[in-house]
Design a protein around this motif. Structure first.
Motif, PDB file in Angstrom:
ATOM      1  N   PRO A   1      -8.691  -3.593   1.673  1.00 35.22           N
ATOM      2  CA  PRO A   1      -7.758  -4.654   1.287  1.00 35.22           C
ATOM      3  C   PRO A   1      -7.969  -5.166  -0.137  1.00 35.22           C
ATOM      4  CG  PRO A   1      -8.692  -5.098   3.453  1.00 35.22           C
ATOM      5  CD  PRO A   1      -9.464  -3.953   2.874  1.00 35.22           C
ATOM      6  N   THR A   2      -9.136  -4.877  -0.720  1.00 33.44           N
ATOM      7  CA  THR A   2      -9.442  -5.341  -2.074  1.00 33.44           C
ATOM      8  C   THR A   2      -8.896  -4.426  -3.163  1.00 33.44           C
ATOM      9  OG1 THR A   2     -11.580  -4.234  -1.881  1.00 33.44           O
ATOM     10  CG2 THR A   2     -11.512  -6.606  -1.403  1.00 33.44           C
TER      11      THR A   2
ATOM     12  N   SER B   1      -5.606  -5.324   9.957  1.00 31.63           N
ATOM     13  CA  SER B   1      -4.721  -6.128   9.119  1.00 31.63           C
ATOM     14  C   SER B   1      -5.325  -7.483   8.780  1.00 31.63           C
ATOM     15  CB  SER B   1      -3.378  -6.335   9.827  1.00 31.63           C
ATOM     16  OG  SER B   1      -3.546  -7.091  11.015  1.00 31.63           O
TER      17      SER B   1
ATOM     18  N   ASP C   1       0.807  -1.226   0.000  1.00 35.16           N
ATOM     19  CA  ASP C   1       0.000   0.000   0.000  1.00 35.16           C
ATOM     20  C   ASP C   1       0.839   1.275   0.000  1.00 35.16           C
ATOM     21  OD1 ASP C   1       0.912   0.251   2.626  1.00 35.16           O
ATOM     22  OD2 ASP C   1      -1.029  -0.161   3.552  1.00 35.16           O
TER      23      ASP C   1
ATOM     24  N   ARG D   1      -0.023  -8.987   3.823  1.00 35.10           N
ATOM     25  CA  ARG D   1      -0.246  -8.540   5.200  1.00 35.10           C
ATOM     26  C   ARG D   1       1.084  -8.246   5.886  1.00 35.10           C
ATOM     27  NH1 ARG D   1      -3.520 -12.420   6.460  1.00 35.10           N
ATOM     28  NH2 ARG D   1      -2.101 -13.685   7.706  1.00 35.10           N
TER      29      ARG D   1
ATOM     30  N   GLN E   1      -7.029  -8.481   5.465  1.00 35.79           N
ATOM     31  CA  GLN E   1      -6.238  -8.820   4.287  1.00 35.79           C
ATOM     32  C   GLN E   1      -5.896 -10.310   4.360  1.00 35.79           C
ATOM     33  OE1 GLN E   1      -4.998  -9.476   1.235  1.00 35.79           O
ATOM     34  NE2 GLN E   1      -5.024  -7.217   1.202  1.00 35.79           N
TER      35      GLN E   1
ATOM     36  N   ASP F   1      -4.264 -12.255   2.310  1.00 34.38           N
ATOM     37  CA  ASP F   1      -2.982 -12.633   1.734  1.00 34.38           C
ATOM     38  C   ASP F   1      -1.889 -12.408   2.783  1.00 34.38           C
ATOM     39  OD1 ASP F   1      -0.499 -12.687   0.410  1.00 34.38           O
ATOM     40  OD2 ASP F   1      -1.376 -11.986  -1.472  1.00 34.38           O
TER      41      ASP F   1
ATOM     42  N   TRP G   1      -4.276  -1.563   3.697  1.00 37.94           N
ATOM     43  CA  TRP G   1      -3.839  -2.962   3.746  1.00 37.94           C
ATOM     44  C   TRP G   1      -4.058  -3.721   2.438  1.00 37.94           C
ATOM     45  CZ3 TRP G   1      -0.974  -5.145   7.623  1.00 37.94           C
ATOM     46  CH2 TRP G   1      -0.829  -4.385   8.794  1.00 37.94           C
ATOM     47  N   GLY G   2      -4.138  -2.987   1.332  1.00 43.29           N
ATOM     48  CA  GLY G   2      -4.166  -3.628   0.019  1.00 43.29           C
ATOM     49  C   GLY G   2      -2.893  -3.295  -0.743  1.00 43.29           C
TER      50      GLY G   2
END
Length: 417
Positions: free
Chosen positions: A379-380, A147, A68, A156, A150, A152, A196-197
């Motif tokens: 997160p997406t 966090s 990010d 993360r 997320q 992944d 968090w993406g």
């Protein structure tokens, strides 16, 4: 009429011919658009043809390798280094960094029993500041600070380092004008993100436009009367701090020849500032149940915004409509629309000083702020989330700015020998 006003308007009538966007199937899939033939006698047409969807996607992908890119972290500094290296590889002249300090106030403690995570974005103007009245279905928006949302683990871990106060840097480079090096247009996008993406749309999509335009204009065969500066802002997500630092440090240097008699202008006089922030997701208003359509909407467009209550509102509106004309003539798939409510992006610190506009996927105050992009600060916001139709919307914004600025600086191409 001033020279800068004349530069803004000199070929507006030449851009009046509209080009139909690509057709859309009943399922919402963008079908191949009518190809706009490259006019080899028109340097703007040739330059626009050098924008390529796969290159644009690759530049976005390159930025997402740093997660990010939250300001005040190693991943942010690594991204700044990568951007600088890319600009140098394009042959972009005078690659420089602006350095400033960011020391935010300590967060206000939550009242006992309030619960919930402290948002990463500090308090500031409401999202609708300067915007119109929201209408239709609205869904919840905000900044994800959890966090665990997320899934992944690799991503993360990459995004785990917290931001710390201190020194910040942002990169810029300049195409020097041949006859008016003392005047320039600024093209910007912010390279930092949160949520968090991967900050693919907010704002790798806009940063990639800036970088791709720097690549094309940096070709030695491309000559421009006026200068162009390409800036990758930092600290946008904390309140436009990188853009504010630029204005504070460099506004007073405009048009000063240094050293005197050298013909060099470290900060040419600003003629216009064009920002790019969230360029790809125009899937329409949320459904009544809060869900979104999966495909880009048939009526997707490039929003060009100016701020109607700014001190430079008329000049900004002229610049917005000029780019609207450029889109009509040179963009391949999506049309543009002009709106008077620019807000909450890096053109804001410039809006009372120079013609300033923002290109984006939706109206910022009334649509993004109402949940039209469910990936905003979430997160997406990943490269894999977006389809080719989404990436094409960003590419059409690049075509719009490239064509408009090429006209404004009178870009020409040297003939191959």
């Amino acid at each position: 009429m001033s020279r800068s006003s004349a530069a803004l308007l000199f070929s507006l009538s030449a851009l009046a011919t509209a080009v139909a966007p690509g057709t859309v199937s009943a399922q919402g899939n963008v079908l191949p658009a009518p190809v706009i033939a490259v006019d080899s006698a028109d340097p703007v047409s040739v330059l626009v043809s050098r924008l390529d969807l796969e290159r644009y996607k690759a530049t976005i992908k390159g930025l997402t390798q740093f997660g990010d890119r939250r300001q005040g972290t190693k991943r942010n500094r690594d991204a700044v280094d990568w951007i600088e290296a890319q600009l140098k590889s394009y042959g972009c002249a005078n690659v420089e960094r602006l350095t400033y300090e960011y020391n935010p106030p300590a967060p206000t403690p939550r009242p006992a029993g309030a619960g919930g995570a402290t948002p990463q974005r500090p308090a500031g103007p409401p999202m609708s500041a300067g915007g119109g009245r929201a209408r239709g279905v609205r869904t919840r928006t905000g900044v994800n600070s959890d966090s665990l949302r997320q899934p992944d683990a690799r991503l993360r871990a990459l995004n785990a380092e917290p931001s710390v106060p201190g020194e910040r840097q942002e990169v810029y480079c300049t195409k020097i004008g041949t006859t008016r090096p003392d005047e320039m247009y600024i093209i910007g996008g912010h390279m930092d993100g949160i949520g968090w993406g991967e900050a693919a749309n907010d704002d790798a999509s806009g940063s990639a436009i800036v970088m791709e335009l720097a690549r094309i204009f940096s070709d030695p065969a491309v000559k421009t009367d006026r200068s162009i500066r390409f800036v990758l802002w930092n600290n946008e997500e904390t309140g436009l701090n990188g853009a504010r630092a630029y204005v504070e440090q460099r506004a007073k240097l405009q048009g000063i020849e240094e050293p005197k008699g050298s013909g060099k202008y470290p900060e040419p006089k600003w003629l216009g500032m064009i920002q790019h922030d969230m360029m790809m997701f125009d899937h329409g208003m949320p459904n009544a149940d809060g869900t979104m359509r999966k495909e880009q909407r048939p009526e997707a467009d490039v929003n060009i915004e100016f701020q109607s209550n700014s001190k430079m509102a008329k000049q900004s509106a002229d610049l917005a409509w000029f780019l609207h004309g450029a889109n009509a003539k040179y963009a391949t798939d999506y049309p543009a629309q002009v709106g008077p409510h620019m807000t909450n992006t890096d053109s804001g610190p410039f809006q009372d000083l120079v013609a300033a506009i923002s290109l984006r996927e939706n109206e910022r105050g009334t649509q993004v702020g109402s949940g039209w992009d469910p990936h905003w600060h979430q997160p997406t916001d990943l490269f894999s989330t977006f389809s080719n139709a989404d990436f094409k919307l960003g590419l059409n914004a690049a075509q719009t700015t490239l064509a408009g600025v090429a006209k404004l600086v009178n870009a020409t191409l040297a003939r191959a020998k």
